[in-house]
Scaffold this motif. Structure first.
Motif, mmCIF file in Angstrom:
data_model
loop_
_atom_site.group_PDB
_atom_site.id
_atom_site.type_symbol
_atom_site.label_atom_id
_atom_site.label_comp_id
_atom_site.label_asym_id
_atom_site.label_seq_id
_atom_site.Cartn_x
_atom_site.Cartn_y
_atom_site.Cartn_z
ATOM 1 N N MET A 1 0.847 -1.191 0.000
ATOM 2 C CA MET A 1 0.000 0.000 0.000
ATOM 3 C C MET A 1 0.885 1.245 0.000
ATOM 4 S SD MET A 1 -3.457 0.540 2.300
ATOM 5 C CE MET A 1 -2.942 1.658 3.572
ATOM 6 N N LYS A 25 -7.723 -2.807 5.627
ATOM 7 C CA LYS A 25 -7.453 -4.221 5.363
ATOM 8 C C LYS A 25 -5.963 -4.432 5.039
ATOM 9 C CE LYS A 25 -9.088 -7.914 2.447
ATOM 10 N NZ LYS A 25 -9.413 -8.195 1.068
ATOM 11 N N ASN A 26 -5.389 -3.473 4.323
ATOM 12 C CA ASN A 26 -3.984 -3.604 3.928
ATOM 13 C C ASN A 26 -3.054 -2.705 4.731
ATOM 14 O OD1 ASN A 26 -4.589 -5.433 1.812
ATOM 15 N ND2 ASN A 26 -5.348 -3.713 0.605
ATOM 16 N N ASP A 28 -0.878 -1.630 8.169
ATOM 17 C CA ASP A 28 -0.252 -2.200 9.365
ATOM 18 C C ASP A 28 -0.539 -1.324 10.582
ATOM 19 O OD1 ASP A 28 1.373 -4.316 7.977
ATOM 20 O OD2 ASP A 28 2.103 -2.530 6.948
ATOM 21 N N TYR A 61 -9.507 -4.950 12.405
ATOM 22 C CA TYR A 61 -8.588 -5.941 11.824
ATOM 23 C C TYR A 61 -7.595 -6.370 12.889
ATOM 24 C CZ TYR A 61 -10.451 -4.599 7.299
ATOM 25 O OH TYR A 61 -11.286 -4.369 6.247
ATOM 26 N N THR A 64 -3.693 -5.144 13.761
ATOM 27 C CA THR A 64 -3.348 -3.801 13.294
ATOM 28 C C THR A 64 -2.999 -2.916 14.490
ATOM 29 O OG1 THR A 64 -4.888 -4.077 11.492
ATOM 30 C CG2 THR A 64 -4.217 -1.829 11.958
ATOM 31 N N ASN A 216 2.614 -0.101 5.953
ATOM 32 C CA ASN A 216 1.558 0.768 5.412
ATOM 33 C C ASN A 216 0.826 1.468 6.544
ATOM 34 O OD1 ASN A 216 2.013 -0.117 2.727
ATOM 35 N ND2 ASN A 216 0.926 -2.012 3.228
#
Ligand code: GDP
Ligand code: IMO
Ligand code: MG
Length: 443
Positions: A1, A25-26, A28, A61, A64, A216
């Motif tokens: 990302m 979702k993508n 960190d 998520y 994260t 990301n």
């Protein structure tokens, strides 16, 4: 990302949390960089609705890292309540981190926010009464209490012994309200501190480390550009910097770290609280927007107040593209327009006093309230869009509407949202890796 800022491009409640959730979702690391529990961020996942106020939406998520940055103001009582509720729903809070430098909303801030609002009479702002303004005012006056102060009982006591008598003068003499006792606040807030301690750290260091590890990072804006203290419709604003620049100071990073800025706008417009709103519809159209939107919660998440509704305003949107340097837009709630015969868009303003026409915002301050909207009209599509999953599936009229907005704003629309659920989303172009819109020397 990449490192991405998601920012509200209107008056707040644009659907930032839905977009943040999609992108998280993508990610960190997800960082809230300003505001406090005045925010109400809704995410709908698998039939479950989550409403976040202080905790970043990325918490949904597992794994994260979710940061409450130093630019935020934190009401510890509200934070612990929100955390308790999320844990009760089975969410993993191990990634949560809170900046030692964030400012703390104290009970006297809440009392002063309410009292000030009442005393303002016709000048009232319509705040969320969460103590936001008074907490940031103390921060600027250098009389604030930071999270790190809360953790040190000695420091907290010394500060409270000095501050509480001062606040009591205001509360008792100006507003005829009961005083606070420093010793009681000390006991209550020292208890909160014990529960917060495990989350507190230097969050800027975590972000910098993550940048160096090429992770990301997503910066989740609260409120919106037109509520920005510097760039919004002052004085009808919040007391922080929701626009993209605020992500740097509010998270403790340099501007070089940000790769991309995504603006979120509704396909129409809403506002909660007082202040100018040139495209506001108080008649049939506004009621229809509110009613249709209401099925999807066109009431404030935090205060339950009905949101004022109106047509999309290109003048304000162009301004938001400019002050945030937006790379692309996410347009949400297109489905709310499904039933309209006619859809209007404000393309310019007329000054009610001078009759002058303005294509750009002449001033976001006092003359803003003298602006009347000049509209362009579009035929409605009168079909449900909520199950469309590609731009081709959208009715021609809806495609034309979106194309007009992208052209007028000179900003690509990367995401279109047609319902509150995760999958009710159309990706028109890659929101992260699309071409840079703002021309720079490197671009
Ligand atoms: P935020 O503060 O910007 O995150 O937005 P809010 O959560 O305050 O308000 C947005 C509301 O619209 C929430 O109830 C969302 O679930 C809902 N929502 C988001 N996107 C869409 C959409 O495309 N269509 C509809 N109907 N509702 C949406
Ligand atoms: P999210 O993050 C919409 C508005 C209030 C008031 C003004 C000042 O969910 O988009 P404050 O309590 O901040 O001093 O109030 O700002 N406001 C919001 N409106 N969405 C929000 O947050 C808001 N946060 C504050 O209604 O007009
Ligand atoms: Mg909201």
């Amino acid at each position: 990302m990449a490192n991405v800022v998601v920012v509200g491009a209107q008056f707040g409640d644009e659907g930032k949390a839905k977009v943040t959730d999609l992108l998280a979702k993508n990610a960190d690391v997800v960082v809230r960089y300003q505001g406090g529990c005045n925010a109400g961020h809704t995410v709908v996942v698998d039939g479950n609705t989550y409403k976040f106020q202080l905790i970043p939406s990325g918490i949904l998520y597992k794994g994260t890292v979710c940061i409450l940055g130093p630019g935020m103001v934190i009401d510890p009582k509200q934070f612990l309540e929100e955390l308790k509720n999320l844990k009760a729903r089975g969410l993993d809070a191990s990634g949560l981190r809170m900046s030692a430098g964030a400012h703390v909303t104290m009970p006297y801030h809440l009392a002063i926010d309410s009292a000030e609002e009442t005393s303002r009479g016709e000048f009232k702002i319509g705040t969320t009464k969460r103590g936001i303004g008074p907490t940031y005012a103390d921060k600027c006056a250098r009389t604030g209490i930071r999270v790190e102060d809360l953790l040190d009982r000695k420091v907290l006591k010394a500060k409270l012994d000095w501050l509480v008598p001062n606040k009591n003068v205001v509360l008792e003499r100006l507003y005829n309200l009961p005083p606070f006792k420093a010793s009681e606040i000390l006991e209550e807030y020292s208890e909160y501190a014990k529960q917060l301690a495990q989350y507190v750290c230097d969050t800027s260091a975590i972000i910098f480390q993550s940048v160096q590890e090429r992770k990301n990072i997503l910066f989740e804006g609260a409120q919106g550009t037109l509520l920005d203290l510097d760039h919004g419709s002052y004085p009808y604003v919040t007391s922080s910097s929701p626009s993209a620049g605020g992500a740097c100071t509010g998270a403790g990073i340099g501007p070089t770290i940000i790769d991309r800025v995504i603006g979120v706008s509704k396909a129409y417009m809403t506002r909660v609280g007082e202040g100018p709103f040139p495209t506001e519809q108080t008649g049939e159209a506004g009621e229809k927007l509110r009613q249709t939107g209401k099925a999807w919660a066109e009431v404030g998440v935090v205060t339950g107040r009905p949101r004022r509704c109106g047509w999309f305003d290109c003048v304000l949107a162009r301004y938001a593209v400019r002050v945030n340097g937006l790379d692309c837009l996410a347009i949400t709630k297109l489905d709310v327009l499904d039933e309209f015969d006619e859809i209007k868009v404000c393309v310019a303003y007329r000054n009610l006093e001078t009759g002058e026409t303005h294509n750009e915002l002449p001033s976001i301050g006092s003359s803003f309230s003298k602006m009347e909207a000049i509209y362009k009209s579009f035929p409605g599509w009168k079909k449900s869009t909520s199950s469309c999953r590609s731009s081709k599936e959208l009715p021609k009229e809806a495609q034309n509407y979106l194309n007009f907005l992208a052209d007028d704003l000179n900003c690509p629309i990367a995401i279109v949202s047609v319902g509150p659920k995760r999958d009710q989303t159309i990706i028109i172009e890659d929101p992260i890796h699309g071409p840079k819109r703002v021309l720079t020397r490197a671009g």
